[in-house]
Design a protein around this motif. Structure first.
Motif, short mmCIF file in Angstrom:
data_model
loop_
_atom_site.label_atom_id
_atom_site.label_comp_id
_atom_site.label_asym_id
_atom_site.label_seq_id
_atom_site.Cartn_x
_atom_site.Cartn_y
_atom_site.Cartn_z
N TYR A 289 0.72 -1.21 -0.05
CA TYR A 289 -0.08 -0.02 -0.17
C TYR A 289 1.00 1.07 0.03
CZ TYR A 289 -3.72 -3.21 1.42
OH TYR A 289 -4.58 -4.16 1.59
N PRO A 290 1.03 1.84 -1.27
CA PRO A 290 1.77 3.16 -1.07
C PRO A 290 1.04 4.07 -0.37
CG PRO A 290 0.72 2.63 -3.46
CD PRO A 290 0.29 1.71 -2.44
N VAL A 291 1.66 4.92 0.44
CA VAL A 291 0.97 6.09 1.48
C VAL A 291 1.59 7.43 0.82
CG1 VAL A 291 1.09 7.06 3.87
CG2 VAL A 291 1.05 4.44 3.45
N ALA A 292 2.84 7.72 0.69
CA ALA A 292 3.54 8.62 0.11
C ALA A 292 4.71 8.36 -0.62
CB ALA A 292 3.79 9.87 1.25
N VAL A 293 5.36 9.10 -1.54
CA VAL A 293 6.47 8.84 -2.25
C VAL A 293 7.62 8.05 -1.21
CG1 VAL A 293 7.91 11.05 -1.87
CG2 VAL A 293 8.01 9.53 -4.02
N ASN A 294 7.62 8.44 -0.15
CA ASN A 294 8.46 7.94 0.83
C ASN A 294 7.96 7.02 2.00
OD1 ASN A 294 7.42 9.84 2.26
ND2 ASN A 294 9.66 10.87 2.76
N GLU A 295 6.80 6.53 1.81
CA GLU A 295 6.40 5.88 2.90
C GLU A 295 5.31 4.77 2.30
OE1 GLU A 295 4.17 8.26 5.69
OE2 GLU A 295 3.47 6.35 7.12
#
Ligand code: FES
Ligand SMILES: [Fe+2]
Lengths: 439, 155
Positions: free
Chosen positions: A334-340
């Motif tokens: 599950y992508p949350v943000a570009v770095n999370e």
């Protein structure tokens, strides 16, 4: 929008540009082009067996509700009220007759149609409760392959079956392992966060060079442990954890021999690497024998042997599912943000198999995907270090050329003859395809 | 000394060993047949059919402790600094077993990033000469069921 030339440059044949992992604009574009168009895994049939059952989950960054309809079909609804955007449902799962917004009590039916607006008389004539824009926007397409539910927000595109291609083999194998031909998601799950881009997970899962290095501390500790790595019934996990930790310590030569396959759709799978010990396919004990007999009774001896003999580890369905049929597990990205990124892990009970077989799947999940896992925690740490390194901007392009000259064609798939980075190249090709403006 | 005082100094000692990174000595506090359990959901009773964040016997804890001291255990390199803070201690003694409940807040700082975990802890302690031995330690995290970052130091 990026031009086709820019896309081709970012996802170059020799490696991805670093900004694909660090640029928030590229991440936004990925959500639009990939997670709002391609087939995204969202759940399993057994999570929503009855009419009105729902789970709250995500497609990319969009929060959605997967809802079982009275006619047993499935709908994917947006979890945002169309009045003022309020998050509708705050529980993870449940059963309901409708979704009523907590703010001004707009009521939506299970299929997302707006049914009730309090004080509707005060609205102008232009307000039409039947207006589709006021319904909970759902994914245009929801399809299931043998209980594995995927959704796509695009009205057009390949059907799920073609999108999955040969990855249906992994799902088939998981189902075939159940003597009743049915599996149930059970036993709880894990949800683990790492500080890094979503692509890093799938890129690592079929990387057969890293285990010997990243997991060296657990390999060494397991090898030094008392009792070796044979099954020990008196242990709380029969020695499974120790066996799994030790297995990452194959020699480079043995890792080279583990076959990797890359499919044109971006998927890839690797052969098994539990060559000995209690998780090896040839391992037997009382529970396994009872299970094998049940399987033989349903499929016949020959087919049962074939099913149990399918020795694969990670089956990566691009972009967000990892099926481990042999150990009855899946992992979802599950992508949350570009770095999370959040990774969730689930396991299955095989209907018709002894309880003990299910308990082993539960244990496997705990050893591998628990936040306290002695294996996965080192992978998560490395994802964080890759991300930190890329964020400095000092590297323009990651290198994924290993094995490029020795991969071999097998039908429309590519097959490795060494610990190749072909899964990376396979994934970047799919990225190029879906990110292109004209796909 | 009252039972609460006795138990409280034992629990504080356990927490100190963890915070000092002296995991070998920490493990010595456990009986040979001890169980260390961090369930994945509140009120979990099922150890087999329900995943656990940690469900470890002494051989597995030994494995964990050995790994923690490995120079290339990347999840703990650099080493995290921790505070295990214990309070709200209650204890009762039945036969030879002392049942203890307490609350734990564990704060960890590593690489300038602070994280914390909190939970209700149950200890089953056996009296032995010179103190107690842990038969069971169960930590019910209030974060259970949610999303975690990697947990590398025992609770
Ligand atoms: S925001 Fe949902 S009813 Fe007003
Ligand atoms: Fe790994």
């Amino acid at each position: 929008m990026l031009t086709i030339d820019e896309i081709n440059n970012i996802a170059g044949v020799d490696g991805m540009q670093a900004r694909a992992y660090t640029d928030p604009d590229i991440f936004e574009l990925e959500m639009d082009q990939i997670f709002r168009r391609a087939w995204i895994f969202i759940g399993h049939d057994s999570q929503v067996p009855n009419s009105g059952d729902f789970i709250r989950t995500r497609m990319g960054v969009d929060e959605i509700l997967l809802v079982r309809q009275p006619d047993s079909s499935l709908r994917v609804l947006s979890n945002n009220c169309t009045h003022r955007g309020t998050r509708l449902c705050a529980v993870a799962q449940g059963n309901t007759k409708s979704f009523v917004c907590p703010y001004h009590a707009w009521g939506f039916a299970l299929d997302g149609v707006l049914k009730a607006v309090p004080d509707i008389e005060s609205y102008p004539g232009s307000f039409d409760i039947k207006d589709k824009a006021l319904h909970l926007i759902s994914a245009a397409r929801v399809e299931s392959y043998r209980g594995f539910i995927f959704a796509s927000k695009a009205t057009a595109g390949p059907n799920l079956y073609d999108f999955l291609g040969r990855m249906t083999e992994a799902i088939d194998n998981l189902l075939d392992r159940s003597p009743d031909g049915e599996i149930v998601m059970e036993g709880g799950h894990f949800s683990v966060r790492y500080h890094g881009n979503w692509k890093l997970h799938h890129e690592n899962a079929n990387d057969t060079v890293h285990p010997g290095y990243v997991h060296e501390s657990s390999v060494t500790s397991a090898r030094q442990a008392e009792g070796g790595v044979t099954p020990q019934d008196e242990l709380v996990d029969r020695g499974q954890t120790k066996g799994m930790m030790a297995s990452n310590g194959l020699t480079a030569k043995d890792w080279n021999a583990i076959e990797l396959n890359g499919l044109p759709q971006g998927h890839s799978f690797m052969g098994g690497f539990y060559k000995s010990g209690l998780l090896a396919p040839q391992q037997s004990d009382a529970a396994i024998e009872t299970y094998r007999e049940a399987l033989e009774a349903s499929h016949g001896k020959e087919k049962a042997a074939k099913i149990l003999g399918m020795d694969r580890f990670n089956n990566l369905v691009w972009p967000n599912l990892n099926v481990n049929a042999q150990f009855h597990q899946i992992r979802v990205v599950y992508p949350v943000a570009v770095n999370e990124t959040i990774i969730k892990g689930y396991c299955f009970r095989l209907k018709g198999a002894p309880d003990e077989i299910f308990y082993r799947a539960v244990r496997f999940l705990g050893t591998l995907v628990s936040p306290a896992s002695m294996i996965f925690s080192d992978d998560l740490e490395i994802f964080g270090r890759v991300q930190a390194g890329l964020e400095t901007g000092s590297l323009d392009r990651l290198d994924s050329r290993r094995g490029i000259k020795t991969d071999q064609k097998n039908g429309n798939a590519l097959q490795s003859t060494t610990s190749s980075e072909l899964p990376l190249r396979t994934q970047s090709k799919a990225w190029r395809h879906w990110m292109s403006p004209d796909t | 000394m009252s039972l609460i005082q006795e138990v409280s100094s034992f629990l504080t000692h356990e927490a100190d060993l963890l915070d000092q990174g002296n995991f070998e000595a920490w493990l010595e506090l456990y009986e040979d047949d001890a169980l260390y359990w961090v369930p994945s959901s509140p009120e979990q009773t099922d150890m087999k059919g329900q995943v656990s964040i940690m469900l470890e016997d002494v051989p597995l804890l030994k494995l964990r402790v050995r790994r923690l001291s490995h120079p290339r255990a990347y999840a703990v390199t650099p080493k995290p600094a921790t505070i295990h803070l214990i309070g709200n201690i209650n204890a009762s003694e039945e036969d030879s077993l002392v049942m203890v409940s307490s609350k734990l807040i564990m704060t960890q700082v590593r690489d300038n990033v602070a994280t914390s975990l909190s939970g209700a802890v149950t200890h089953h302690l056996k009296r032995s000469e010179g103190g107690f031995g842990i038969k069971l330690k169960r930590v019910d995290l209030i974060e259970a069921g949610g999303t975690f970052s990697a947990i590398s130091v025992p609770l």
